[in-house]
Design an enzyme around this catalytic site. Structure first.
Site, PDB file in Angstrom:
ATOM      1  N   TYR A   3       0.851  -1.187   0.000  1.00 47.33           N
ATOM      2  CA  TYR A   3       0.000   0.000   0.000  1.00 47.33           C
ATOM      3  C   TYR A   3       0.882   1.231   0.000  1.00 47.33           C
ATOM      4  O   TYR A   3       1.789   1.361   0.840  1.00 47.33           O
ATOM      5  CB  TYR A   3      -0.895  -0.003   1.238  1.00 47.33           C
ATOM      6  CG  TYR A   3      -1.804   1.194   1.356  1.00 47.33           C
ATOM      7  CD1 TYR A   3      -2.889   1.361   0.500  1.00 47.33           C
ATOM      8  CD2 TYR A   3      -1.585   2.162   2.326  1.00 47.33           C
ATOM      9  CE1 TYR A   3      -3.730   2.453   0.609  1.00 47.33           C
ATOM     10  CE2 TYR A   3      -2.419   3.267   2.454  1.00 47.33           C
ATOM     11  CZ  TYR A   3      -3.494   3.399   1.590  1.00 47.33           C
ATOM     12  OH  TYR A   3      -4.321   4.490   1.703  1.00 47.33           O
ATOM     13  N   ASP A  23       9.508   2.748  -0.347  1.00 45.51           N
ATOM     14  CA  ASP A  23       8.499   3.420   0.477  1.00 45.51           C
ATOM     15  C   ASP A  23       8.746   3.084   1.939  1.00 45.51           C
ATOM     16  O   ASP A  23       8.535   1.953   2.381  1.00 45.51           O
ATOM     17  CB  ASP A  23       7.107   2.954   0.030  1.00 45.51           C
ATOM     18  CG  ASP A  23       5.980   3.645   0.800  1.00 45.51           C
ATOM     19  OD1 ASP A  23       6.260   4.339   1.791  1.00 45.51           O
ATOM     20  OD2 ASP A  23       4.816   3.473   0.396  1.00 45.51           O
ATOM     21  N   LYS A  78       4.859   9.049   9.202  1.00 38.92           N
ATOM     22  CA  LYS A  78       4.584   8.489  10.516  1.00 38.92           C
ATOM     23  C   LYS A  78       5.577   8.959  11.585  1.00 38.92           C
ATOM     24  O   LYS A  78       5.416  10.024  12.154  1.00 38.92           O
ATOM     25  CB  LYS A  78       4.473   6.975  10.426  1.00 38.92           C
ATOM     26  CG  LYS A  78       3.317   6.534   9.517  1.00 38.92           C
ATOM     27  CD  LYS A  78       3.110   5.042   9.538  1.00 38.92           C
ATOM     28  CE  LYS A  78       2.019   4.616   8.553  1.00 38.92           C
ATOM     29  NZ  LYS A  78       0.673   5.042   8.912  1.00 38.92           N
TER      30      LYS A  78
END
Length: 442
Positions: A150, A245, A277
């Site tokens: 994702y 990523d 994050k």
């Protein structure tokens, strides 16, 4: 904070959820929060401290999602709170360059192989911008990704994505034109032959290959030994760019992120990386970066346009900077030890209850798959007993432990998880294992 481990009521959360559904689609602002995959009423959290969450009914839970990764130090860390309070006192947004964004960029460059960094406000923006940059720098259009990985809700990357897309079993990408995914090639993860075949067929048209450094959005699925190095080498051989990523793994899996697990050891580097994050310290902040010659294609130096009114927000960058500066080697040692203790206890308890499972880990991250065999890709991650997980989840929740409300997510610990938090988790496991054994659907 009360010491009770079994919630006595969820009345307030139920009332808030009812109100939320009247004004928000599904009652939530991110799909997986709705508990759709596990059933029941989502808990509305009113405060958090250290390793604990407190909901609207006053129930306390040990937190094993840590805001889906960012809370590396635990909730409401006093030094981070103080830094944020100071930043807020000076103003919340200027629309101008500020010193905290320079300092945070310096911290990221010091920890990773990137040479230049550009800030954005979300992981989705980071991957979207990195792909635009890759296409602009190469003059090519095709993007290669892996099923189950994702990379945010960017139109071309929602093809066979993980995270909430996997959790909710969304059959396709409704609302995304076919033209948006026409230049996206989706391959099975950990499959070298599929990668070689794709580059053999379309190599001259491939702008980039993007992968999670360690996939965590279909559960934690580590790359096979040498797989990331193979991807970097294959991209280089064909003139494509390799994008790693690290929105989830960055500064979470290790001090150097997922790259610290293999790239730093094997001696390869991605062309571009994305972060999020942890680097935001709990605030909406993300970044992408890479080689200086590639980043020079971005405006105002180059022709690839990318912008954001709140990019590099002074409060968010201050929170991220404080978090990274406090993330010492001792913090990562504690995270490793805590994660090891919890995953060992989970595995031993499930084994004693004869519940098929496998635990997979990447640095300080781990997840539990309710199937006997190890998981190498999304197809295998999908072959797990989600009914058993739902029963396990609710039993843990009833005994004061908040797990991801999805079988397709990573579990996270923080530096604030202490003996009391770990004991609460371990004490809750036998009943949860029994619930999973009883409810197993396979």
């Amino acid at each position: 904070m009360n010491l009770a481990t079994t919630p006595s009521t969820t009345t307030a959360s139920e009332a808030l959820f009812e109100r939320a559904r009247a004004v928000t689609p599904g009652g939530v602002n991110s799909p997986v929060r709705a508990f759709t995959a596990v059933g029941g009423t989502p808990r509305f959290i009113t405060s958090a401290s250290g390793a604990w969450l407190t909901d609207a009914d006053g129930n306390d839970y040990v937190d094993l999602i840590c805001s889906w990764g960012p809370m590396l130090l635990g909730h409401a860390h006093p030094d981070v709170q103080a830094a944020v309070a100071g930043a807020v006192a000076r103003g919340t947004s200027y629309g101008t360059p500020t010193e905290p964004e320079v300092e945070l960029a310096e911290e990221i460059v010091a920890r990773t192989p990137v040479e230049l960094v550009r800030f954005v406000s979300s992981g989705t923006e980071a991957t979207m911008s990195a792909i635009r940059l890759a296409r602009g720098a190469t003059g090519r259009d095709i993007v290669v990704k892996f099923a189950g990985c994702y990379h945010g809700h960017v139109d071309p990357l929602l093809a066979q994505a993980g995270s909430g897309v996997a959790t909710l079993a969304v059959p396709g990408t409704s609302g995304v034109p076919v033209s948006s995914t026409a230049d996206t090639l989706v391959l099975p993860y950990n499959d070298r032959e599929a990668v070689l075949a794709a580059f053999e067929s379309d190599g001259p048209r491939i702008a980039c290959l993007i992968t999670e450094a360690v996939p965590g959005n279909m559960g934690v699925v580590p790359p096979a030994p040498g797989f990331n190095a193979f991807l970097a080498e294959t991209c280089r051989a064909h003139g494509a760019l390799f994008i790693s990523d690290e929105v989830m793994t960055g500064f979470r899996a290790t001090a150097q992120g997922g790259w610290g697990l293999d790239g730093a050891i094997e001696g390869w580097t991605p062309d571009l990386m994305t972060f999020g994050k942890v680097m935001g310290g709990g605030f909406p902040a993300a970044a992408f970066g890479g080689r200086a010659d590639l980043m020079a294609h971005l405006a105002p130096e180059g022709s690839v346009y990318q912008a954001g009114t709140l990019s590099g927000n002074p409060v968010a960058t201050t929170a991220g900077l404080a978090t990274l500066r406090l993330a010492t080697p001792e913090v990562y040692e504690h995270l490793d030890a805590t994660a090891h203790t919890i995953r060992t206890a989970v595995s031993e308890t499930l084994e004693a209850a004869s519940v098929p499972h496998t635990v997979q880990t990447a640095g300080t991250m781990f997840s539990v798959f309710f199937r006997e065999e190890s998981v190498r890709d999304f197809a295998e991650a999908s072959q797990q007993d989600t009914a058993a997980y739902a029963a396990f989840f609710h039993s843990m929740l009833d005994h004061g432990v908040y797990l991801p409300p999805s079988a397709y997510e990573a579990w996270f610990v923080s530096a604030a998880h202490d003996d009391r938090a770990i004991s609460t988790i371990i004490d809750a496991l036998p009943a949860a294992a029994l619930a999973a054994a009883t409810a197993g659907g396979l």
